[in-house]
Design a protein around this motif. Structure first.
Motif, PDB file in Angstrom:
ATOM      1  N   ARG A 271       0.838  -1.195   0.000  1.00  0.00           N
ATOM      2  CA  ARG A 271       0.000   0.000   0.000  1.00  0.00           C
ATOM      3  C   ARG A 271       0.877   1.251   0.000  1.00  0.00           C
ATOM      4  O   ARG A 271       1.931   1.288   0.625  1.00  0.00           O
ATOM      5  CB  ARG A 271      -0.906  -0.026   1.232  1.00  0.00           C
ATOM      6  CG  ARG A 271      -1.918   1.088   1.288  1.00  0.00           C
ATOM      7  CD  ARG A 271      -2.849   0.880   2.469  1.00  0.00           C
ATOM      8  NE  ARG A 271      -3.705   2.047   2.654  1.00  0.00           N
ATOM      9  CZ  ARG A 271      -5.025   1.989   2.747  1.00  0.00           C
ATOM     10  NH1 ARG A 271      -5.635   0.832   2.673  1.00  0.00           N
ATOM     11  NH2 ARG A 271      -5.724   3.099   2.948  1.00  0.00           N
ATOM     12  N   GLY A 272       0.430   2.285  -0.711  1.00  0.00           N
ATOM     13  CA  GLY A 272       1.251   3.488  -0.880  1.00  0.00           C
ATOM     14  C   GLY A 272       1.366   4.342   0.364  1.00  0.00           C
ATOM     15  O   GLY A 272       2.418   4.913   0.634  1.00  0.00           O
ATOM     16  N   ASP A 273       0.280   4.443   1.150  1.00  0.00           N
ATOM     17  CA  ASP A 273       0.353   5.211   2.402  1.00  0.00           C
ATOM     18  C   ASP A 273       0.780   4.243   3.502  1.00  0.00           C
ATOM     19  O   ASP A 273      -0.038   3.591   4.136  1.00  0.00           O
ATOM     20  CB  ASP A 273      -0.972   5.896   2.719  1.00  0.00           C
ATOM     21  CG  ASP A 273      -2.166   4.946   2.632  1.00  0.00           C
ATOM     22  OD1 ASP A 273      -2.023   3.859   2.029  1.00  0.00           O
ATOM     23  OD2 ASP A 273      -3.232   5.291   3.179  1.00  0.00           O
ATOM     24  N   PRO A 352       6.830   1.943  -0.815  1.00  0.00           N
ATOM     25  CA  PRO A 352       5.441   2.219  -1.176  1.00  0.00           C
ATOM     26  C   PRO A 352       5.198   1.899  -2.647  1.00  0.00           C
ATOM     27  O   PRO A 352       5.978   2.304  -3.504  1.00  0.00           O
ATOM     28  CB  PRO A 352       5.299   3.716  -0.898  1.00  0.00           C
ATOM     29  CG  PRO A 352       6.326   4.011   0.141  1.00  0.00           C
ATOM     30  CD  PRO A 352       7.478   3.102  -0.170  1.00  0.00           C
ATOM     31  N   TRP A 353       4.158   1.170  -2.931  1.00  0.00           N
ATOM     32  CA  TRP A 353       3.747   0.750  -4.274  1.00  0.00           C
ATOM     33  C   TRP A 353       4.688  -0.294  -4.894  1.00  0.00           C
ATOM     34  O   TRP A 353       4.576  -0.596  -6.071  1.00  0.00           O
ATOM     35  CB  TRP A 353       3.593   1.940  -5.225  1.00  0.00           C
ATOM     36  CG  TRP A 353       2.628   2.967  -4.740  1.00  0.00           C
ATOM     37  CD1 TRP A 353       2.903   4.269  -4.422  1.00  0.00           C
ATOM     38  CD2 TRP A 353       1.230   2.797  -4.500  1.00  0.00           C
ATOM     39  NE1 TRP A 353       1.777   4.909  -3.987  1.00  0.00           N
ATOM     40  CE2 TRP A 353       0.726   4.037  -4.028  1.00  0.00           C
ATOM     41  CE3 TRP A 353       0.343   1.709  -4.626  1.00  0.00           C
ATOM     42  CZ2 TRP A 353      -0.615   4.221  -3.694  1.00  0.00           C
ATOM     43  CZ3 TRP A 353      -0.989   1.891  -4.288  1.00  0.00           C
ATOM     44  CH2 TRP A 353      -1.453   3.138  -3.833  1.00  0.00           C
TER      45      TRP A 353
END
Length: 362
Positions: A271-273, A352-353
């Protein structure tokens, strides 16, 4: 393109052994050869015959061959920096300059008429490369490769290694570094405590070393420094995912068939956050929203553990998490696997990602 390579030392081995090793490495997807010419002691004509034979064999295996040379070899074999025909006649694809010259000589070499690649020593955090480029070095034929360090405790520290490597990646040059085999005994010198670039790799399993180099994002080619690696080591390296972090895990004995499927058959996306406590793979919870994840006994969440949200977890059911910091037990999650201890540090490279996968420990 990320590649695997092996090293051979013709002065300390037999041609038959080298050829057998190259054929085996090629079978497992190895694509380049580091060939040491530093300790060459035979007459030029004899060297040409022996080296050209092995190089021809390597090329027949679709392997690129780079010869490791030094100023002393140029002098000993009466080779001019302006005339690299000797290496071309051997059949080599390039030469690695173990020691640097003055910048102008390297630049001239990159403009050789044979298309020979000039591989520079990357293990110095100095402005060596800009000096060559100032002299109009041809970047189409410039590549870089770190040193290896036969004496334990002399390998590069990580931050220094990264700084050195970034100097080359800044210009888009291909880079390489060495890992060490636990089975191999041959190297260029009489001391051989392993032939790796990074000191932290010296006692790690060989496939973990390779995973780490690729995960840094600053190394393209990973080369086994010592010879001869075992077939099992070659096989394991050849099976690695060269492009995303692949964590080796041991499954919990009570993991369900569905949980094993989520762990081993999916490409996960962080997940990015992000949170500092866990790596969250959330897309899988959407895919498996209608599946049943029965609750099991809650256990503490320790670093390296892999959990999946169970039926109690509402919208988070099916979410996969890799623990980065110890946390108390949570009855809404099932422990399904553990990342092997020596690979815990690789979770630092799942950004992230970032995509990542899991494979079963052999």
């Amino acid at each position: 393109m990320k590649r695997l390579g092996v090293s051979i030392y013709p002065e300390k081995s037999t041609m038959a052994e080298d050829k057998q090793y190259l054929a085996l490495a090629s079978k497992y997807g190895f694509e380049r050869v580091f060939m040491c010419l530093l300790s060459a002691s035979k007459p030029k004509e004899e060297l040409m015959q022996e080296f050209s034979d092995v190089i021809t064999f390597a090329k027949a295996q679709n392997m690129e061959v780079v010869l490791d040379v030094s100023p002393a070899i140029f002098e000993k074999l009466a080779i001019s920096y302006d005339d690299l025909s000797f290496f071309h006649e051997l059949g080599a694809d390039g030469i690695r300059l173990d020691l640097g010259f003055d910048g102008l000589k390297e630049a001239k070499m990159t403009n050789n008429p044979y298309g020979l690649k000039i591989e520079l020593n990357m293990s110095n955090d100095v402005d060596y490369l800009p000096n060559i480029l100032t002299h109009q070095g041809n970047t189409d034929y410039l590549i870089g490769c770190h040193n290896f360090y036969p004496q334990k405790y002399t390998g590069l520290p990580y931050d220094f290694f990264i700084n050195c490597s970034k100097r080359f990646k800044k210009y888009g040059l291909k880079t390489a570094a060495f890992i060490t085999s636990k089975a191999a005994t041959l190297g260029p010198w009489d001391i051989n405590d392993g032939l790796c670039t990074l000191e932290q790799h010296r006692n790690l399993p060989i496939h973990v070393q390779a995973k780490h180099l690729w995960a840094t994002g600053v190394i393209d080619d990973v080369i086994i420094g010592n010879a001869y690696a075992s077939e099992e080591e070659l096989r394991k390296l050849g099976s690695l995912n060269r492009h995303i972090v692949e964590l080796e895990v041991e499954l919990q004995a009570d993991s369900s068939v569905l949980e094993k499927q989520v762990v081993l058959e999916e490409t996960h996306l962080r997940r990015g956050d992000i949170t500092e406590y866990m790596i969250r793979s959330v897309d899988v919870r959407k895919k498996y929203a209608n599946q049943v994840f029965e609750e099991r006994l809650a256990v503490p969440q320790n670093v390296g553990d892999v959990f999946i949200g169970n039926n109690q977890f509402g919208k988070y059911k099916g979410e996969l998490q890799v623990v980065l910091k110890d946390m108390p037990e949570d009855a809404r999650k099932n422990k399904v696997a553990q990342v092997v201890a020596e690979e815990h540090f690789l979770t630092e490279y799942i950004k992230p990602w970032s995509s990542f996968t899991f494979v079963l420990k052999d």
